[in-house]
Design an enzyme around this catalytic site. Structure first.
Site, PDB file in Angstrom:
ATOM      1  N   ASP A 181       0.968  -0.832   0.158  1.00  0.00           N
ATOM      2  CA  ASP A 181      -0.181  -0.021   0.258  1.00  0.00           C
ATOM      3  C   ASP A 181       1.049   1.311   0.503  1.00  0.00           C
ATOM      4  OD1 ASP A 181      -1.688   2.498   0.670  1.00  0.00           O
ATOM      5  OD2 ASP A 181      -3.519   0.789   1.363  1.00  0.00           O
ATOM      6  N   HIS A 182       1.023   1.871  -1.651  1.00  0.00           N
ATOM      7  CA  HIS A 182       2.004   2.597  -1.493  1.00  0.00           C
ATOM      8  C   HIS A 182       2.159   3.717   0.098  1.00  0.00           C
ATOM      9  CE1 HIS A 182      -0.270   4.835  -4.429  1.00  0.00           C
ATOM     10  NE2 HIS A 182       0.307   6.214  -4.371  1.00  0.00           N
ATOM     11  N   HIS A 244      -5.921   2.644   0.770  1.00  0.00           N
ATOM     12  CA  HIS A 244      -4.851   3.987   1.044  1.00  0.00           C
ATOM     13  C   HIS A 244      -5.707   4.680   2.799  1.00  0.00           C
ATOM     14  CE1 HIS A 244      -2.966   3.262  -1.953  1.00  0.00           C
ATOM     15  NE2 HIS A 244      -3.686   3.411  -2.955  1.00  0.00           N
TER      16      HIS A 244
END
Ligand code: BG6
Length: 494
Positions: A181-182, A244
């Site tokens: 999950d950047h 996010h």
């Protein structure tokens, strides 16, 4: 320093490799943090030579690396990169891959450590993993490791996420599975824990007694670009909130972990996910607003409506904006609403978390407490990463006028250097075996459980709540403002 290894990227001719993965590895090398014995093998279907692949990546690094391209560094860097052509479904291609990895281990001293990066559509996961297992690449030799990184979307609902997880965990152990999950790799997201637990002044106030509410916003001026078909099947809720934004919410809401190991931190985050109040269809109708952008203008430029975008259904009911009121049902957050909003084609790009404290008693400076504004702590995830605190001060002069002022911390000015990109941090962590900033299976599934109730209320309801249009370049539909107004609150102006 991470251990020597070979990174194998499945789907290496995709956008992510050019825009993010290779520039990230290059930047890690430029910072001197890449192990000398590190190789990269791109696995994809298109016909390409090592040389041709390197040339394309060189251009990509010139364009997308935050440090630009240094010709000398590139020469030593490109020497580590190889291209492996194969269909994903061709077992023979995996046998050749296994042989090639053996050779690289010998030639490059990569010590049998392998990091497999699945940068492909989830429908390809099963086939790829099965073949990796068939040629034994999922099992490392004694003293080495084999790990897998999985890109989102991780499922489209709870059942599909569970079966994907099963497919992955049949082949790799959970401790070797890294779900990206950047947002967790963004510098300021990592700083949330430091802010909360390395300072003594915030945590005593971090609860329902002193906090009025919390706002989490992710705004993007971009539309769906060339991703129409994906977005049509996803929408803003699945695309951004399930992952996010709920991850950010967990970092803000969680209890202090007992230590900083991956499982301690993730245990605390998953407790927050479990405490999210499940929504009934009535709650969804009342507390969730979904919107879709109509034609409008961004920075003076006319832009199309979502329904007129490339490969989007002209009658699409997909949401490009969501605003929702969420409750975390535990002692700390009793009756503190979390307002979350995300949207495309908003006037400005930015992600931030705003903690709004309760008003000070108004007895001294103003009998009407609302005139003296509340303290607000804003954590800016991007751009211009930093933290600011709004406090009240006396305006100079003979009369007693109270006005808000800001105490501001900017990463750029305080530390004098640009923050690394999220993918740099996450790749380094995966190579070092640190899964703290990756989503664990139970977190992902718990988040889907919460999101599915909203999706069901929208799509399986004979009378679904309206899809509210908003002009591109505005801050979303008026219904989203009404969501806060009816609680006597307002969205922060960004
Ligand atoms: C991705 C979403 O995960 O995150 C995109 O699929 C979105 O729709 C992107 O644009 C936003 O990421 P960032 O890092 O630009 O905020």
């Amino acid at each position: 320093m991470p251990q020597p290894c070979t990174v194998v990227i499945f789907g290496a001719s995709g956008d992510l490799t050019y825009r993010k993965l290779i520039p990230a590895l290059y930047n890690i090398a430029a910072d001197g943090d890449l192990p000398a014995a590190l190789s990269v093998v791109g696995f994809a279907r298109r016909e390409k030579t090592d040389e041709g692949f390197r040339q394309e990546l060189r251009e990509a690094v010139g364009k997308f690396s935050r440090q630009g391209l240094n010709a000398e560094l590139w020469e030593s860097f490109e020497d580590r990169i190889f291209y492996h052509r194969s269909e994903f479904s061709d077992l023979e291609g995996y046998q050749r891959l296994a042989e090639r990895l053996e050779e690289l281990d010998q030639d490059r001293n990569t010590q049998g450590n392998r990091l497999f990066y699945l940068s492909v559509a989830p429908s390809e996961f099963g086939g790829i993993l099965e073949k990796l297992a068939a040629v034994g690449l999922n099992k490392a030799k004694e003293g080495s490791w084999a790990r897998v990184i999985v890109e989102k979307p991780f499922g489209t609902d709870l059942p599909s996420a569970e079966s994907l997880n099963q497919v992955v965990n049949d082949v790799f152990r959970e401790k070797d599975t890294y779900r990206i999950d950047h947002y967790l790799g963004k510098e300021t997201a990592q700083n949330i824990m430091v802010l909360r637990f390395a300072n003594s002044i915030f945590e005593p106030l971090w609860n329902h007694r002193y906090i009025d509410h919390i706002q989490i916003t992710a705004a993007e001026p971009l539309g769906v670009e060339a991703r129409g078909p994906y977005y049509e099947s996803s929408g803003a809720l699945r695309d951004m909130v399930q992952n996010h934004l709920l991850q950010l919410l967990c970092l803000v809401a969680m209890e202090p972990p007992t230590d900083l190991t991956a499982d301690s931190v993730r245990d605390e985050k998953v407790k927050v996910v479990r405490a999210l109040r499940a929504m009934t269809p009535e709650d969804v109708a009342h507390d969730v607003v979904r919107g879709q952008y109509a034609a409008g203008s961004i920075n003076g430029k006319e832009v199309l409506a979502y329904r007129a975008e490339d490969r989007v259904d002209p009658q699409s009911m997909t949401e490009t904006y969501v605003a929702l009121k969420v409750h975390v049902d535990n002692w700390r957050w009793a009756d503190v609403p979390f307002y979350v909003r995300v949207g495309k084609r908003l006037p400005k790009g930015g992600t931030e978390i705003a903690i709004q404290f309760k008003n000070a008693p108004g007895v001294l400076f103003n009998k009407d407490t609302s005139a003296v504004g509340p303290n607000v702590l804003v954590i800016r995830i991007q751009p211009d990463e930093g933290i600011s605190l709004r406090i009240q001060a006396k305006r100079p002069g003979a009369s007693l006028r109270v006005e808000p002022v800001k105490m501001d911390f900017h990463y750029g000015t305080s530390f004098g250097k640009a923050s690394p990109e999220a993918y740099e941090r996450l790749l380094l962590d995966a190579m070092s075996g640190d899964a703290t900033l990756f989503a664990r299976r139970d977190e992902v599934e718990g988040a889907w459980k919460f999101i599915d109730l909203i999706e069901q209320a929208w799509h399986q309801n004979p009378k679904p709540p309206a899809l509210c249009p908003y002009p591109a370049g505005s801050w979303g539909p008026p219904e989203a403002d009404a969501l806060l107004e009816r609680d006597g609150r307002a969205w922060r102006r960004m």
